[in-house]
Design an enzyme around this catalytic site. Structure first.
Site, short mmCIF file in Angstrom:
data_model
loop_
_atom_site.label_atom_id
_atom_site.label_comp_id
_atom_site.label_asym_id
_atom_site.label_seq_id
_atom_site.Cartn_x
_atom_site.Cartn_y
_atom_site.Cartn_z
N SER A 244 64.58 -35.47 -112.77
CA SER A 244 64.33 -34.04 -112.97
C SER A 244 63.32 -33.45 -111.99
O SER A 244 63.42 -32.27 -111.62
CB SER A 244 63.84 -33.79 -114.41
OG SER A 244 64.81 -34.20 -115.34
N HIS B 28 58.31 -31.18 -113.95
CA HIS B 28 59.31 -30.18 -113.59
C HIS B 28 58.69 -29.04 -112.76
O HIS B 28 59.26 -28.60 -111.77
CB HIS B 28 59.96 -29.61 -114.85
CG HIS B 28 60.78 -30.61 -115.59
ND1 HIS B 28 61.40 -30.34 -116.80
CD2 HIS B 28 61.10 -31.90 -115.30
CE1 HIS B 28 62.06 -31.41 -117.21
NE2 HIS B 28 61.88 -32.37 -116.33
#
Length: 251
Positions: A138, A190
């Site tokens: 991610s 993220h």
């Protein structure tokens, strides 16, 4: 929409071997972890076992600080926690990764993907709790979000890039919003990946678009590339310096 000249998007996707390489690595790692987990009596849940994640290289601040295992900034990119985690990330990498690799170029994308992931993991390392374990592609995938947003700024008159940039900005916002309500997601990684991807997107740009007629009025210059490159380096240095201060008691 008019057909883009000088770029055959179908042929570009068919040649996206770097994306396929990254997909193969993360799938292989998942399978190996699953088989090792079965051998150790963990059933099919080996990839969700803390000990297995740690052993295979998940991000863990204690290990980096105490044992100087700096490779843990890289290896988490290819480790996934459970089948659902792997599937979601693999599907997004397959589609968005091939598009970005096609316009950025193979080796640029190779470096971009790894650097964005490392940037996200360094960001997570700096702000997460010392004993936490995290893994997943991610950080690099949020970097892809950032790259397309940057390319939307560089190529303001390219319809495909503008379409992708708007979609990626929307997806990044939705994902971060959901992250706020999920306790088991590394939101810091993220955010770090998104910022890293945005900066690196300006640095690497998209050479294969330079001959396209929609890119004649691109907003790209060497000065911004240098500034963004230095910005990425300074971001990494700042996060490391903050971490040294934060974890100073363990040095």
């Amino acid at each position: 929409m008019e057909k883009l000249k000088n770029i055959n998007w179908r042929s570009i996707k068919n040649e996206s071997w770097v994306t396929m390489l990254f997909l193969a690595i993360q799938i292989m790692v998942f399978l190996v972890m699953t088989f090792v987990g079965m051998f150790r009596g963990l059933g099919l849940n080996g990839t969700q076992h803390v000990g297995m994640l740690y052993e295979f290289g998940a991000l863990n601040a204690h290990s980096i600080i105490l044992y100087h295992e700096y490779w843990r900034f890289l290896t988490p990119i290819f480790i996934h926690i459970g089948l659902t985690h792997l599937l979601f990330n693999s599907v997004f990498l397959y589609f968005a990764g091939r598009d970005l690799e096609g316009i950025m170029g193979h080796w640029r994308f190779f470096c971009f993907y790894l650097l964005a992931g490392i940037g996200g993991n360094v960001f997570s390392f700096a702000f997460a709790s010392p004993g936490s374990i995290s893994a997943g592609a991610s950080t690099s995938l949020f970097g892809i979000f950032g790259a397309f947003i940057a390319l939307g700024r560089i190529f303001p008159h390219n319809p495909k890039i503008q379409y992708m940039a708007k979609n990626m900005l929307t997806l990044a916002g939705i994902n971060l919003l959901f992250n706020m309500f999920a306790s088991n997601i590394d939101m810091l990684g993220h955010i770090g990946g998104l910022i890293s991807g945005l900066l690196l997107g300006f640095v690497f740009s998209a050479p294969k678009l330079l001959t396209n007629r929609f890119s004649a009025t691109r907003d790209d210059n060497i000065h911004r590339r240098i500034v963004c490159g230095l910005g990425f380096v300074l971001l990494i240095v700042a996060m490391i310096m903050y971490s040294l201060k934060k974890y100073g008691m363990y040095l």
